[in-house]
Each structure stands twice: as structure tokens, then as C-alpha cells.
Design an enzyme around this catalytic site. Structure first.
Site, PDB file in Angstrom:
ATOM      1  N   LYS A  96      14.848  63.700 125.858  1.00 26.62           N
ATOM      2  CA  LYS A  96      14.650  62.547 126.749  1.00 26.62           C
ATOM      3  C   LYS A  96      15.907  62.200 127.538  1.00 26.62           C
ATOM      4  CE  LYS A  96      14.111  59.582 123.445  1.00 26.62           C
ATOM      5  NZ  LYS A  96      14.449  60.399 122.267  1.00 26.62           N
ATOM      6  N   HIS A 131      27.120  62.872 124.279  1.00 20.26           N
ATOM      7  CA  HIS A 131      26.368  62.509 125.489  1.00 20.26           C
ATOM      8  C   HIS A 131      27.324  62.321 126.674  1.00 20.26           C
ATOM      9  CE1 HIS A 131      22.166  61.012 124.002  1.00 20.26           C
ATOM     10  NE2 HIS A 131      22.480  62.176 123.495  1.00 20.26           N
TER      11      HIS A 131
END
Lengths: 167, 167, 167
Positions: free
Chosen positions: A14, A49
Site C-alpha cells: 500500500k 520508508h
């Protein structure tokens, strides 16, 4: 106006998909992180991330005041909110009225000029948890997802890195 | 003949969607609840669903004898069965042969004249439960869903209040 | 070249669908089982799957060396690998580097001449597990699924026995 909601399971791809969708809009992208690096596991995930995204993002840590952050960052590039499920968890820990905050968020989304891409989690597709708190959390997460999906222009369900169009 | 199965996670908006689909058929809708108000949490959920539906539904509480209830209510408006997963749980508690009952239900559905809209749950998309009973339950739930989906005219997977067509 | 990945929850009908897809290719089908009959529950499940498939399959038990088995069986009929999630679990128990093995598998798939149909599980759509090991496993399973989906020609998400096309 572009309000996009990406939902899916843990490690379904996602966040990467959300980065791609956010970068596709013009202007400098804004990363609104609802996560705080409270423990090592979370700290490592945040660092990973960040390394993947690169340095051209404006970054904000917003554990609670998401509506305010959207108002303040409106008018520039697209905003990526990662993720709503953690925001919900933060609201519950802070004993805020999550249901009221979800309504405020839905209202604020309808008034944004710059795009918003939001990541959320599906947590209600396993066995009913023994724990009453876990049951209450998955109920709240499901209702939050329905509320935000109802005002989004686009909703995708991501499985194994691949999107299915819901709306 | 219209046999519709709606599946999805907890709080995914399945029940509301099922109400909309049921009301779209002519005649007075029939609500067949497999839930019993055995504790406060369940009692509150039942009351909330009832308030949302309104008073124009015929209501029946059917924890076990679902096939019989479908036969008795056939010929009038559409029936909403909410939900099969709870029915399965009731059958297991009552030490009935759930696999045989699932076959009888599949057979009965093929013979209905009035529409039937059924709600069920996906419970097999989390981590394998530690508990052998929970594993057996999710296996049974998965097999029940496959059995009923195979005889349904339409099957939808509901995520965040939005349906994906499976059949 | 036909590389097909079927993902879904427990008892969602993935294995049966994978058998149908595998048989649709010419030649004698090869069943590559990653499961070992270590306990009774698993033994019964293996026996049930074998009885359903019938006797015309070449069978191999491959708990760990999946890449090697694909190389050795290439050039004949289609291979069914059931399933990747158990393979991951076996790699972790054997303290192999699962991430490296997943890359080797992705590379090997790109070089196959005969078709490969693979079954995997979605395990990340429930509540976050309390247990750190279970969290690490669902993270690894999600990343493995993304890795293999990215090199597959076709990916399907199976719910209640019915496939949704992801790719």
C-alpha cells in the site's frame, strides 16, 4: 479535487503504491506520518520508508492533529497520509473522540484544493479476537474506513502489491 | 430467482449493503437474524441494526433452523439472512452437523421462489490462530462460504462499504 | 511462459482452483507439495488433497529446495506449488535466508519453460498479532507475495471459491 484512499493488509504494498500515486501529481509531495518512533521496530520501519521515498518530500509527523495538518499544507503539492489506522490508534490512546474526529476529517477532505492520498489497513478479515479491546479497535477501524471511503473520489484495495479498483 | 451472497470483513458495510439489496426487491422485506442477544455487546449491536433498518420489516430470530425459516417465509418479499457465520457458530455450539446443514441450505436455496440476500464473513485472512478450535472454525466458515457461493446467482466481496463483484 | 499466482485466505478454494488451472495445460501435471505430514491435522489435510487430485499427478515433497525442484521438473507438464506460505515457514524454521531464497525463486520463475501455478496465503488482513514472531512472519509473507506477484504473468485473489483478477 483528488481524494484517494488505498486500503489493504499488512505488507501488501500500500505505502509504495501511495508514494507512486502521490508523486504523479505536480508540485513537491508532502509526507504526513501518523507514526511516532516509540520503539525500535517502529523506528526501523520509519527509517526504511524514508530511505525509499528519497529526500525531495516535505515531511511532517502528525500523530493526532491530522485535520489541522491538511489545512496547513493545502495549496501546494499532494499530501500522502500514512496511515489512518495508526492515527485511529493514536486517537484512542489519547482518549480523543475518534468518531467525531473521523467526521471532521471527512468534512475537511471535501474542502481540500490539493490532492490527498491516504493509506489505511483492513484488520477485520481474521478470526474474531478474544480480546474486547481488539474487537472494539477493529470495529472502529472498519467504520473509519467506510466513512473515508464514502467521501473519497477513488478507493483501491491492494493485494500483493496489485490494486483492485473499489471506486 | 435471486440468491445473493455478500461477504467481507467485520464492519465492512456488508449489512447495510444487504439491506439496500433486499429493499430493492418488491414486497415487504423479511429480516432473518441468526444472532441472539446473549450478552450486552451483542444486544447493543442488534438494537443498532434494528434502529437503522426501520419498522417496515418482518423480523424473525432464527439461531439454528434457517432452512425451515426460508421455507416458511417463501412466496412473500425478499429475505435478508444476517449472518451465516453466526449461524455456523450456533450450529457448532449446538453440536449439529454443520456440513450436512450447509448442504441442506444449498439445496433449499435452489428451490426458493422469493429472493434471498445472505451476509457472511471472511475470517481466514489473518495469521493462523494458535487455538485448534479457532482453526477448525475458520476452516468450516471457509467451506460454508464456498458451498453457498457456488449456488448463489450473485456474490459480492464488500470492502470499506464498497462491493467488488465475484460472481 | 505461464507463471500464475493464486492468493487468498484459508479454505478459500485456492488449491482446487490451482488444480483446475494446472490441468488446463498439456502434459502430465506435477504436484510440488511444500507441506510435510508432521502432525495428524496436516497429515489428514494432505491425504484429502491427494484423494481429490487423483492419481495422474507426479508428486514431489519439497519443504525447502523449491528452486531446485522447479529446475529439475522443467520441460514437462505444468507444476503446481502448494503453497508458498508453508515454504516460507519451512525456510524460517530451517534458519535459511528467506529473503534471498525469494529472490532466487523470482529469478528461477523468469527462466521456466513449463508453466508454474503457485498457491499462497494472505495472512495480513486481521488484527496486528501480539506476538513479535507472528508479526515478523506476516511481514515476510506479505513481502514474499509482492515479490512473486511482480514476476507472475497472472495473479488471482480467490474469495469463497471465486477468483478476482489482480494481474
Amino acid at each position: 479535487m483528488d481524494i484517494i484512499l488505498l486500503t489493504g493488509g499488512a505488507r501488501s504494498g500500500k505505502s509504495l503504491r501511495a508514494e507512486v500515486r502521490t508523486r504523479a501529481f505536480p508540485g513537491q509531495p508532502v509526507y504526513i506520518a501518523t507514526a511516532e518512533a516509540l520503539d525500535q521496530e517502529m523506528g526501523e520501519r520509519i527509517a526504511k520508508h524514508r530511505a525509499r521515498r528519497g529526500k525531495d518530500w516535505i515531511e511532517r509527523e502528525v500523530p493526532l492533529d491530522l485535520v489541522q495538518a491538511l489545512i496547513e499544507t493545502d495549496g501546494g503539492g499532494a499530501r500522502l497520509v500514512d496511515c489512518l489506522t495508526l492515527w485511529l490508534s493514536n486517537l484512542l490512546h489519547a482518549e480523543r473522540n475518534w468518531s467525531h474526529e473521523a467526521s471532521l476529517l471527512a468534512d475537511a477532505l471535501a474542502r481540500q484544493r490539493s490532492p490527498v492520498v491516504m493509506v489505511t489497513n483492513e484488520v477485520g478479515l481474521g478470526i474474531v479476537p478474544d480480546n474486547a479491546l481488539a474487537r472494539a479497535f477493529r470495529d472502529a477501524a472498519g467504520i473509519l474506513n467506510q466513512t473515508i471511503a464514502s467521501v473519497a473520489d477513488e478507493v483501491e484495495f491492494v493485494v500483493a502489491g496489485l490494486p483492485m479498483k473499489l471506486k
